[in-house]
Design a protein around this motif. Structure first.
Motif, PDB file in Angstrom:
ATOM      1  N   ASN A 243     -59.032 -25.513 118.129  1.00  9.05           N
ATOM      2  CA  ASN A 243     -58.699 -24.817 119.364  1.00  9.05           C
ATOM      3  C   ASN A 243     -57.222 -24.979 119.739  1.00  9.05           C
ATOM      4  O   ASN A 243     -56.841 -24.777 120.893  1.00  9.05           O
ATOM      5  CB  ASN A 243     -59.565 -25.344 120.504  1.00  9.05           C
ATOM      6  CG  ASN A 243     -61.048 -25.218 120.205  1.00  9.05           C
ATOM      7  OD1 ASN A 243     -61.488 -24.226 119.643  1.00  9.05           O
ATOM      8  ND2 ASN A 243     -61.808 -26.240 120.554  1.00  9.05           N
TER       9      ASN A 243
ATOM     10  N   PRO B  87     -62.360 -25.988 124.716  1.00 12.19           N
ATOM     11  CA  PRO B  87     -61.127 -26.084 125.496  1.00 12.19           C
ATOM     12  C   PRO B  87     -59.895 -25.996 124.615  1.00 12.19           C
ATOM     13  O   PRO B  87     -59.806 -26.669 123.588  1.00 12.19           O
ATOM     14  CB  PRO B  87     -61.260 -27.458 126.167  1.00 12.19           C
ATOM     15  CG  PRO B  87     -62.731 -27.700 126.259  1.00 12.19           C
ATOM     16  CD  PRO B  87     -63.296 -27.096 124.999  1.00 12.19           C
TER      17      PRO B  87
ATOM     18  N   ALA C 100     -61.373 -24.853 130.306  1.00  8.60           N
ATOM     19  CA  ALA C 100     -60.769 -24.638 128.984  1.00  8.60           C
ATOM     20  C   ALA C 100     -59.248 -24.771 128.981  1.00  8.60           C
ATOM     21  O   ALA C 100     -58.635 -24.760 127.911  1.00  8.60           O
ATOM     22  CB  ALA C 100     -61.155 -23.260 128.446  1.00  8.60           C
TER      23      ALA C 100
END
Length: 260
Positions: A208, A198, A78
């Motif tokens: 994200n 991620p 991630a």
């Protein structure tokens, strides 16, 4: 690390001292904590390693355990977009954990506790240890329960988070405050997903996106919260360790279920 913990870390001992302690029945602890994994603008890349070794030193004392060198490379997919952050494939990491564990048990240790600070590392470690006798090997997650999750829920003011966030930053303020730069702590944008994919520092259109690398709001962290979180975490861990060590081990020759 305090000098009185030196007798637990095998890297600070001679081989014959380690041999004597193993012969006398000292259980082994294998910490897992990244040393090359971003933790926002305000925490160092070795945050997980610092936590793993701090906790290992304190749970080793009551059972007089030996602590093996920390596994600092692991499966952390991630964070790879952030400079300095490394990640092994899940399969490579699983094999690494299995081989290190097999060597520890093969060297005569009757009990091995694997102390894991990660999240993405949980499944590979479970698979790596599944081939050993459960009486001799135990996988413990530092954020498991039952006390830590309850205290974390009571203390958290952030709406989301799980990385370099309010809780992790509070932990670091309690155990290594000189390494925390609260002036640079930065909250991540709100996300719509409970578990993000991620993280990215570059794609501002991604759900994200996190410029700093934090996932949560570290600006809400305090040393007082960290002390309460650490107390709950140590209580849980010491309870797990004591119960595990108390169980009768198999004869020393029975290292695994037929697999090394």
């Amino acid at each position: 690390m305090a000098a009185d913990t030196d007798r637990h870390f095998i890297e600070r001992l001679t081989w014959d001292e380690v041999a004597r302690r193993i012969h006398d029945g000292a259980p082994a602890i294998l910490p897992i904590g990244a040393a090359a994994k971003q933790h926002g603008f305000h925490l160092p890349l070795n945050t997980d390693r610092l936590q793993a070794e701090w906790l290992a030193a304190r749970i080793a004392g009551p059972v007089d355990a030996l602590i093996w060198p920390t596994l600092t490379y692991g499966h952390y997919p991630a964070f790879v977009e952030y400079a300095g952050s490394g990640s092994l494939s899940a399969a490579t990491f699983e094999n690494l954990v299995h081989e290190v564990a097999a060597a520890i048990l093969g060297g005569g240790c009757r009990k091995l506790l694997v102390l894991n600070t990660g999240i993405s590392t949980l499944a590979p470690v479970d698979r790596a240890l599944a081939r050993f006798d459960a009486i001799r090997v135990k996988h413990v997650w530092t954020h498991g329960g039952p006390r830590y999750p309850r205290v974390a829920k009571e203390l958290a003011q952030q709406r989301h988070g799980s990385h370099a966030d309010e809780l992790e930053t509070s932990l670091m303020l309690a155990l290594a405050p000189h390494l925390v730069d609260m002036a640079r702590a930065e909250a991540s944008p709100a996300v719509t997903e409970d578990t993000p994919g991620p993280l990215t520092p570059s794609d501002q259109n991604s759900p994200n996106y996190s410029r700093s690398g934090s996932y949560g709001d570290p600006t809400l962290a305090t040393p007082a919260k960290g002390e309460m979180l650490l107390a709950a975490m140590l209580y849980d861990l010491n309870e797990h360790v004591a119960a595990f060590v108390a169980k009768s081990a198999e004869p020393r020759s029975a290292v695994t279920k037929g697999v090394l």
